[in-house]
Design a protein around this motif. Structure first.
Motif, short mmCIF file in Angstrom:
data_model
loop_
_atom_site.label_atom_id
_atom_site.label_comp_id
_atom_site.label_asym_id
_atom_site.label_seq_id
_atom_site.Cartn_x
_atom_site.Cartn_y
_atom_site.Cartn_z
N GLN A 166 0.85 -1.20 0.00
CA GLN A 166 0.00 0.00 0.00
C GLN A 166 0.88 1.24 0.00
O GLN A 166 1.99 1.23 0.53
N PRO A 167 0.38 2.37 -0.59
CA PRO A 167 1.16 3.62 -0.58
C PRO A 167 1.24 4.21 0.82
O PRO A 167 0.46 3.87 1.71
N LEU A 168 2.16 5.16 0.99
CA LEU A 168 2.43 5.75 2.30
C LEU A 168 1.25 6.52 2.87
O LEU A 168 1.11 6.63 4.09
N ARG A 169 0.40 7.09 2.04
CA ARG A 169 -0.70 7.92 2.54
C ARG A 169 -1.91 7.09 2.98
O ARG A 169 -2.91 7.63 3.44
N THR A 170 -1.84 5.76 2.89
CA THR A 170 -2.96 4.89 3.26
C THR A 170 -3.28 5.04 4.74
O THR A 170 -2.39 4.94 5.59
N GLU A 171 -4.56 5.26 5.07
CA GLU A 171 -4.97 5.37 6.47
C GLU A 171 -5.09 3.98 7.08
O GLU A 171 -5.55 3.03 6.44
N LEU A 172 -4.66 3.85 8.33
CA LEU A 172 -4.67 2.56 9.02
C LEU A 172 -5.98 2.35 9.76
O LEU A 172 -6.63 3.31 10.19
N ARG A 173 -6.36 1.07 9.90
CA ARG A 173 -7.59 0.72 10.61
C ARG A 173 -7.26 -0.20 11.78
O ARG A 173 -6.22 -0.84 11.82
N ASN A 174 -8.21 -0.27 12.72
CA ASN A 174 -8.02 -1.13 13.88
C ASN A 174 -7.68 -2.55 13.46
O ASN A 174 -8.34 -3.13 12.60
N GLY A 175 -6.63 -3.11 14.07
CA GLY A 175 -6.28 -4.50 13.82
C GLY A 175 -5.37 -4.73 12.63
O GLY A 175 -4.97 -5.87 12.38
N ASP A 176 -5.03 -3.67 11.89
CA ASP A 176 -4.13 -3.84 10.73
C ASP A 176 -2.76 -4.33 11.20
O ASP A 176 -2.24 -3.88 12.22
N GLN A 177 -2.18 -5.23 10.41
CA GLN A 177 -0.77 -5.61 10.62
C GLN A 177 0.05 -4.85 9.58
O GLN A 177 -0.23 -4.93 8.38
N VAL A 178 1.02 -4.09 10.04
CA VAL A 178 1.75 -3.18 9.15
C VAL A 178 3.24 -3.50 9.17
O VAL A 178 3.85 -3.64 10.24
N GLU A 179 3.80 -3.60 7.98
CA GLU A 179 5.25 -3.76 7.82
C GLU A 179 5.75 -2.62 6.95
O GLU A 179 5.17 -2.33 5.90
N ILE A 180 6.81 -1.95 7.38
CA ILE A 180 7.34 -0.80 6.65
C ILE A 180 8.46 -1.25 5.71
O ILE A 180 9.35 -1.99 6.11
N ILE A 181 8.38 -0.77 4.48
CA ILE A 181 9.43 -1.04 3.49
C ILE A 181 10.29 0.22 3.39
O ILE A 181 9.77 1.32 3.19
N THR A 182 11.59 0.06 3.57
CA THR A 182 12.50 1.21 3.55
C THR A 182 13.50 1.07 2.40
O THR A 182 13.67 0.00 1.82
N ALA A 183 14.13 2.19 2.08
CA ALA A 183 15.20 2.21 1.08
C ALA A 183 16.33 3.09 1.62
O ALA A 183 16.06 4.12 2.25
N ALA A 184 17.56 2.69 1.36
CA ALA A 184 18.72 3.37 1.94
C ALA A 184 18.79 4.84 1.54
O ALA A 184 19.20 5.69 2.33
N HIS A 185 18.40 5.17 0.30
CA HIS A 185 18.55 6.54 -0.19
C HIS A 185 17.25 7.34 -0.14
O HIS A 185 17.19 8.45 -0.67
N ALA A 186 16.20 6.77 0.47
CA ALA A 186 14.92 7.50 0.56
C ALA A 186 15.03 8.60 1.61
O ALA A 186 15.87 8.55 2.51
N SER A 187 14.16 9.60 1.50
CA SER A 187 14.14 10.69 2.48
C SER A 187 12.74 11.28 2.53
O SER A 187 11.94 11.10 1.61
N PRO A 188 12.39 11.99 3.62
CA PRO A 188 11.05 12.55 3.76
C PRO A 188 10.68 13.51 2.63
O PRO A 188 11.53 14.24 2.11
N ASN A 189 9.41 13.49 2.29
CA ASN A 189 8.87 14.34 1.23
C ASN A 189 7.99 15.41 1.87
O ASN A 189 7.18 15.10 2.76
N PRO A 190 8.10 16.68 1.46
CA PRO A 190 7.24 17.72 2.04
C PRO A 190 5.75 17.39 1.93
O PRO A 190 4.95 17.82 2.76
N ALA A 191 5.35 16.62 0.91
CA ALA A 191 3.94 16.27 0.72
C ALA A 191 3.41 15.43 1.88
O ALA A 191 2.20 15.40 2.15
N TRP A 192 4.31 14.74 2.60
CA TRP A 192 3.87 13.92 3.74
C TRP A 192 3.16 14.77 4.80
O TRP A 192 2.27 14.29 5.49
N LEU A 193 3.57 16.03 4.92
CA LEU A 193 2.99 16.89 5.96
C LEU A 193 1.49 17.10 5.76
O LEU A 193 0.78 17.47 6.69
N SER A 194 1.00 16.88 4.54
CA SER A 194 -0.42 17.10 4.26
C SER A 194 -1.29 15.96 4.76
O SER A 194 -2.51 16.10 4.85
#
Length: 736
Positions: free
Chosen positions: A454-482
């Protein structure tokens, strides 16, 4: 452990006070209460604090006309109800002394100990500091108070007791001040009480805030509740009797308490769900207190056998406690005549924590296991406040982040290993990533929710099991603040972007200053350390990097900085006469520099276009087309203009707008899209509108091209379509 400070034989003689400025009855009640759980020497210490505070406030009156000391005594009584220690009670009696009288923190420390003085200081407002606005003052007050709370929880307990008594006596101040204080209490103090599990205090602050913020609504709703009380008494009695009869049949010993919902919770339900008062049926609830946890679940089964439960209205806060330590089973039943009935089932220990929260630490020390878990959760939250403070830019930003965290929902999600995280309603994958760890948040690129990507902006629901996928060269995006919801995520994203901007600005500043210095026959490497040190001292800068960042962000003009550095260099080296300038050379633009080099949206330049750079204060370098109308307006500010050129080879794609006028025939949009794709060009956005007359259609396109020649090939390909009447590039709002 600070030794108790005994009172003199007669504290009243040591600190003489006018009789009319004392409240002997109120203090007598306080003294009797603290004597029931504190040592005699501690009671003497509290008596000394009472006379010392009364002496300091001698002659001062409250808005109600009562002696001022009545307020500190009332605050101390509230704290004594939670069995707080002598240090906290002394601080409660002295909490306004530093703020409102000539007494200093040092004098309090000398007489009552350093800890008491620190508690008083943590509660005191910052009235002696000048602020630009009431909002800034409020933000800084709360920042100081919350940080003091992180080192000693008693600070916030004193502050909340102080606010509770002020709210109870708010009738004596002006209506506009009543509304301001009520709003502040509703937005900050009540949520903090809730976050700390101080349930009774939370409910009373909410009720009082509602009463003073919306007095007319409060009166109308109070009247409606009184009228409904008589009508529903029979129903409530019938339900209560049925519950009391049913539980012994299941061999369950229980205490059953009926309770009326609070006015503010009824009002909020009416407001949020757009209901009239007559439509809000569940204004009564029941609390069932049983001996242990297994019996809680047996009692739930008994009640579900008595009345049908409402689907989706069952919540198990025993298995998954709230963030403030609250535990109970919640269920809603359909009672007689279709009346919904809310029931809470809990143990006596859970009831202690539910009512008193962190204050249970002082009240119920026998329940060590529950209290240790609660203290651990509270400690984690307080540590998160310190982390927010270190990453927030100023007091207002810090308060904004704290406010976000003070309104948690009830979304509980799990890691693949089964660890539970409580997040506010509406929290996204990014919020979860930052809850796990700051580094995970900074490097996240996607999430796997219940084993589905699922994309990063997906809203979480009760009981969801969540695993985060990371990348070494990734960095925060200003759009995340929205779309992030937690204060931690928001603060960490802003902190990262701010640091990244500083780094990029510093690099750009070096390039701009080096270009400006060449006009004075210098390069950065030729400037001596003595000249640098003189310049930094002259303009009160700490480091060269700070200077470069200021230039890169447009806070200082490179031409002016270069001129002064050249003068200082001449003074140091003894150069005289006219220095032959070197060709300045243009700044090369790649388009990938980051946030400090922006391609102007008013004209959307692309590689191959003739361009000019303008330093914009606080924003860095803005690149325009040389004939851009917006840039021409700034021609008078020549010091801000910079020579720029495109690097010969750029690696990114650039957005450009096209306007295509075609005959209004079937399939023409597909032909245009095909012609664009043939030139290895991506369509970012497309929209259509009616042209001049019914026979024509206008297609507006946003394309991604690598340079001007690439765009020329695209335009040529589209122009060859027979149905295309006209094609033009949009520079801003007008076709060129």
């Amino acid at each position: 452990m600070e030794s108790a400070i005994p009172a003199p034989i007669d504290a009243g003689t040591a600190f003489p006070v006018s009789p009319e400025c004392l409240v002997p009855e109120a203090f007598g009640s306080l003294k009797a209460l603290v004597a029931s759980y504190l040592r005699p020497e501690d009671v003497s210490r509290i008596e000394l604090a009472y006379f010392f505070a009364a002496h300091a406030h001698d002659g001062q009156l409250r808005a109600s006309g009562d002696p001022y000391i009545s307020h500190p005594v009332a605050v101390a009584q509230i704290l004594a109800g939670w069995n707080l220690d002598a240090q906290a009670l002394c601080a409660a009696l002295l909490h306004d002394v530093v703020e409102d009288t000539h007494i200093s923190k040092a004098e309090i420390a000398e007489r009552f100990g350093r800890t008491t003085a620190e508690l008083v200081d943590g509660v005191s407002k910052l009235d002696k500091i000048e602020f630009r606005s009431q909002e800034e003052a409020q933000a800084e007050n709360f920042r100081k108070m919350l940080l003091a709370m992180a080192s000693d929880l008693r600070v916030i307990l004193i502050k909340l007791a102080d606010r509770l008594h002020n709210m109870r006596t708010l009738d004596c101040v002006r209506p506009e001040k009543q509304r301001r204080i009520a709003r502040e209490t509703q937005e900050i103090h009540a949520p903090i009480a809730n976050r700390l599990g101080l349930n009774s205090l939370y409910r009373e602050l909410q009720e009082l805030s509602f009463q003073h913020r919306y007095p007319m609504r409060f009166r109308v709703l109070s009247k409606a509740i009184r009228a409904a009380r008589g009508n529903r008494r029979e129903v409530v009695g019938k339900i209560s009797h049925a519950i009391i009869e049913r539980l012994p049949q299941w061999h369950i010993e229980a205490e059953v308490q009926g309770r009326e919902k609070h006015l503010y919770s009824i009002y909020r339900k009416m407001s949020e769900k757009h209901l009239t008062f007559s439509q809000v049926l569940d204004i009564y609830g029941f609390r069932v207190i049983v001996p242990d946890v297994p019996t809680c679940y047996r009692a739930l089964g008994a009640l579900h056998g008595l009345y049908k439960p409402v689907p989706g209205k069952f919540k198990d806060y025993i298995a998954i406690p709230k963030a403030n330590g609250y535990q109970s089973l919640h269920t809603t039943l359909i009672g007689p005549f279709g009346t919904p009935v809310e029931v809470q089932i809990r143990t006596p220990e859970m009831n202690h924590v539910a009512e008193s929260g962190v204050a249970s630490h002082w009240l119920y020390k026998e329940d060590e296991k529950t209290l240790t878990e609660l203290q651990h959760k509270t400690h984690n939250w307080l540590q998160s406040l310190l982390e927010l403070q270190s990453t927030s830019g100023d007091s207002s930003e810090f308060l904004e982040h704290v406010k976000i965290d003070l309104f948690p929902g009830e979304v509980y999600v799990f890691t693949p290993k089964g660890k539970i995280f409580a997040l506010p309603r509406g929290a996204t994958v990014v919020d979860f990533a930052y809850a796990v760890h700051t580094d995970v948040g900074n490097r996240c690129v996607a999430g796997r929710i219940n084993n589905e990507l699922q994309p990063l902006r997906t809203e979480l629901r009760n009981g969801d099991q969540v695993e985060i996928i990371t990348a070494a060269h990734a960095s925060p995006n200003p759009a995340w603040l929205s779309y992030v919801r937690t204060g931690k995520a928001r603060a960490q994203i802003r902190h990262f972007l701010k640091n990244a901007q500083q780094e990029e600005a510093s690099t750009l500043g070096e390039r701009l200053l080096n270009q400006a210095l060449r006009l004075h026959g210098l390069t950065l490497g030729q400037v001596s350390s003595i000249a640098w040190d003189r310049y930094l001292r002259e303009f009160t800068l700490h480091t060269r990097k700070e200077l470069m960042a200021d230039i890169g962000l447009g806070r200082r003009l490179p031409a002016i900085v270069a001129r002064r550095i050249a003068e200082l260099q001449d003074m140091e080296s003894g150069r005289s006469g006219v220095v032959k300038p070197k060709p300045a050379g243009a700044i090369l633009i790649r388009g990938t520099e980051g946030v400090t080099v922006q391609l102007a949206r008013c004209c959307r330049p692309i590689p191959g276009d003739p361009i000019v750079g303008i330093i914009r204060k606080g924003q860095g370098l803005e690149v325009h087309l040389h004939d851009c109308a917006q840039a021409r307006k700034l021609r008078s500010e020549r010091d801000r203009w910079i020579d720029v050129e495109w690097e010969p080879h750029t690696e990114r794609m650039f957005e450009v707008n096209l306007r295509v006028v075609t005959q209004n025939v079937r399939g023409v949009l597909a032909k245009v899209a095909h012609a664009i794709a043939e030139q290895d060009c991506n369509i970012q956005n497309v929209s259509t509108e009616e042209g001049e007359g019914a026979n024509y259609t206008v297609i507006n396109l946003t394309l991604q091209v690598s340079h001007r020649l690439h765009l020329a090939r695209v335009i040529r390909g589209v122009r060859h379509i027979p149905e295309v009447v006209r094609i033009s590039r949009l520079k801003g709002d007008k076709p060129s």
